[in-house]
Write an enzyme that holds these catalytic residues in place. Structure first.
Site, PDB file in Angstrom:
ATOM      1  N   PHE A 174       1.409  -2.898   4.543  1.00 26.25           N
ATOM      2  CA  PHE A 174       1.618  -4.202   5.160  1.00 26.25           C
ATOM      3  C   PHE A 174       3.097  -4.546   5.027  1.00 26.25           C
ATOM      4  CE2 PHE A 174      -2.905  -5.922   4.515  1.00 26.25           C
ATOM      5  CZ  PHE A 174      -3.223  -5.617   5.815  1.00 26.25           C
ATOM      6  N   LYS A 226      -9.801   7.749   1.433  1.00 27.27           N
ATOM      7  CA  LYS A 226     -10.164   6.334   1.206  1.00 27.27           C
ATOM      8  C   LYS A 226     -11.634   6.080   1.524  1.00 27.27           C
ATOM      9  CE  LYS A 226      -5.757   3.910   1.843  1.00 27.27           C
ATOM     10  NZ  LYS A 226      -4.802   4.949   2.271  1.00 27.27           N
ATOM     11  N   CYS A 286       0.807  -1.226   0.000  1.00 25.96           N
ATOM     12  CA  CYS A 286       0.000   0.000   0.000  1.00 25.96           C
ATOM     13  C   CYS A 286       0.838   1.271   0.000  1.00 25.96           C
ATOM     14  CB  CYS A 286      -0.940  -0.023   1.193  1.00 25.96           C
ATOM     15  SG  CYS A 286      -1.842  -1.572   1.241  1.00 25.96           S
ATOM     16  N   HIS A 316      -9.728   1.781  -0.857  1.00 25.58           N
ATOM     17  CA  HIS A 316      -8.277   1.601  -0.727  1.00 25.58           C
ATOM     18  C   HIS A 316      -7.743   1.080  -2.061  1.00 25.58           C
ATOM     19  CE1 HIS A 316      -4.369   0.923   0.677  1.00 25.58           C
ATOM     20  NE2 HIS A 316      -4.606   0.399   1.854  1.00 25.58           N
ATOM     21  N   GLU A 362      -1.888   5.861  13.517  1.00 30.84           N
ATOM     22  CA  GLU A 362      -1.541   7.016  12.684  1.00 30.84           C
ATOM     23  C   GLU A 362      -1.820   8.318  13.441  1.00 30.84           C
ATOM     24  OE1 GLU A 362      -3.383   7.011   8.815  1.00 30.84           O
ATOM     25  OE2 GLU A 362      -2.057   8.612   8.099  1.00 30.84           O
ATOM     26  N   HIS A 377      -3.154   7.939   5.766  1.00 28.80           N
ATOM     27  CA  HIS A 377      -3.296   6.578   5.234  1.00 28.80           C
ATOM     28  C   HIS A 377      -4.714   6.107   5.554  1.00 28.80           C
ATOM     29  CE1 HIS A 377      -2.068   2.877   3.521  1.00 28.80           C
ATOM     30  NE2 HIS A 377      -2.228   2.199   4.631  1.00 28.80           N
TER      31      HIS A 377
END
Lengths: 83, 403
Positions: free
Chosen positions: B391, B327, B163, B332, B306, B295
């Protein structure tokens, strides 16, 4: 012209974006407007649509020095053992 | 040699827009691109789930020419974005610039649609894969097609960091211009994973929402997967100014690092460290003029991590800045997330409008910042961050500054 010739010609025609008229056995391969992908795509479609195996290895230059569409058709038929 | 790098062209496509103007219009209007769809593989296999798909793209394919008819969807989307970005920049690669222009394009996976089709054909129907399958699947296909399409001979390759791929690609391309390895770049990312096989695989991780994406909201239930691509034209500031190019902003900072801890769980220190590095080259700023495109995946773990990282970096300033996760609208985009979100960030700076975090309806004490909930807000932005945390613990943060 045999049925197989006509089927092969029809498949080649789909890839011949460089032509303004239908390809014939006399059409020059260099006039077809095909690129590096096209030969493998044509072989694949021949196998799919005609239900035959064309044992083609791009490393062996098995299609020889094709000048015309007729040469290409004959080479494919020879590879497929249908000549 | 150290040069300044600016953004001079934008191209993007996702569920909420076939191009940047439509995407930005819908972002301001808080349009949600999520709907429940059924994805099939043959007649036997299907999965029904909420996703953020692009509708009607197949009808546009003819406009991209023969090469794209023979490319995987992720490459087609990348080229749609690249064509728009190149047009938007009004840049002329044929003048000699093409020889020193890079194409750095990220993706999380690559040609998933082709993979799925090839395996279905082989295992279910006993048919051979299409002979061009490999050329469609390889993750560098978009970078290669861009180099061929626009005549670019500079460095070209794919970047894959799940990502964070898009943010890494943009940041690395900018570093190349700074160092003199290239004079300009097409940089961005693409992803098209909305296939039966990929969605079953994602579902197996048990992190997907069964309704909407609700970043930072206490009732968040996970992520919603989208698809799309984003491409930026990056240029040396002096050259862009000389040719009279429209300049969106300067890419004034780039931070990247690895948590080095866990494949799934994010770490506050990693996210904060990447933001600090990105901010280390931007100079002095007022937190009241800062926007952070988070994110913000809408997962249980990402959002508080975050938020805490932002607090660690900005200290008291964290209460003056504004954060949002787009998002919530476009889903996403995985490998392409950093690219489409960089575009949202740049449009926010250009227009002075903060795009909202939609589907936000329940404050979470663990997420205690201003998330611009549910409605866009007019606000001057002088400095903006676009956060991407992947990830595998890979972090990439882009910092854009008004020129």
């Amino acid at each position: 012209m045999s049925d197989m010739d006509q089927q092969l010609l029809a498949i080649i025609k789909e890839h011949a974006i460089g032509l303004t008229s239908d390809p014939t056995r006399e059409t020059l391969v260099t006039d077809l407007g095909i690129d590096s992908f096209s030969i493998v795509e044509i072989i694949y479609e021949v196998e799919e649509k005609l239900g035959i195996e064309v044992p083609f290895n791009a490393n062996e230059n098995a299609l020889g020095d094709m000048k015309t569409v007729g040469d290409l058709i004959d080479a494919v038929k020879k590879l497929a053992g249908k000549e | 040699m150290s040069r300044r790098v600016v953004v001079t062209g934008l191209g993007g496509i996702c569920a909420t827009g076939a191009n940047v103007p439509e995407f930005w219009d819908n972002s301001k209007k808080a349009v949600c691109g999520v709907s429940v769809r059924t994805l099939k593989a043959g007649d036997e296999y299907s999965i029904t789930l909420p996703i953020a798909p692009i509708d009607g793209f197949e009808d546009r394919l003819a406009e991209f020419g023969r090469d794209m008819a023979r490319a995987d969807r992720f490459t087609q989307l990348a080229i749609a974005a690249a064509d728009e970005a190149v047009r938007d920049a009004g840049v002329d690669f044929a003048s000699g610039l093409g020889r020193r222009t890079a194409a750095i394009v990220g993706t999380g996976i690559g040609g998933q649609t082709t993979f799925d089709a090839a395996y279905l054909a082989m295992l279910k129907h006993g048919r051979k894969p299409h002979p061009l399958s490999i050329l469609k699947i390889i993750p560098n296909a978009p970078a290669s097609h861009m180099s061929i399409r626009y005549g670019l001979n500079g460095p070209a390759f794919a970047i894959s960091s799940a990502c964070a791929s898009g943010a890494h690609a943009i940041g690395v391309a900018a570093d190349m211009i700074r160092s003199g390895a290239a004079d300009a770049a097409l940089a961005g990312a693409s992803e098209a994973l909305l296939t039966y096989g990929a969605m079953e695989t994602w579902k197996a991780m048990h992190i997907m929402s069964d309704e909407l994406c609700r970043p930072f909201s206490k009732n968040r239930k996970g992520l919603i997967i989208g698809e799309g691509a984003g491409v930026l034209v990056l240029e040396d500031f002096a050259a862009a100014k000389k040719r009279g190019a429209k300049i969106y902003a300067e890419l004034a900072g780039f931070g990247m690092n690895a948590d080095g801890k866990d494949m799934i769980n994010p770490a506050v220190e990693g996210a904060a460290g990447a933001m600090k590095t990105a901010l280390s080259t931007v100079g002095a700023f007022d937190p009241a003029g800062v926007y952070i495109n988070a994110h913000g995946t809408g997962t249980l773990l990402n959002d508080p991590t975050e938020s805490k990282a932002i607090r660690d970096v900005f200290a008291a300033g964290a209460d003056s800045l504004v954060v949002s996760s787009t998002k919530s609208m476009h889903g996403h985009l995985l490998g392409a997330a950093g690219a489409i979100e960089a575009i949202a960030t740049l449009k926010a700076m250009e227009t002075g409008v903060v795009p909202p975090t939609i589907n936000y309806d329940e404050p979470d004490p663990a997420c205690d910042l201003d998330y611009c909930p549910n409605e866009a807000r007019e606000q001057r932005i002088d400095l903006a961050l676009s956060n991407s945390f992947a990830f595998g613990g890979l972090n990439a943060v882009l910092a854009f500054r008004r020129v």
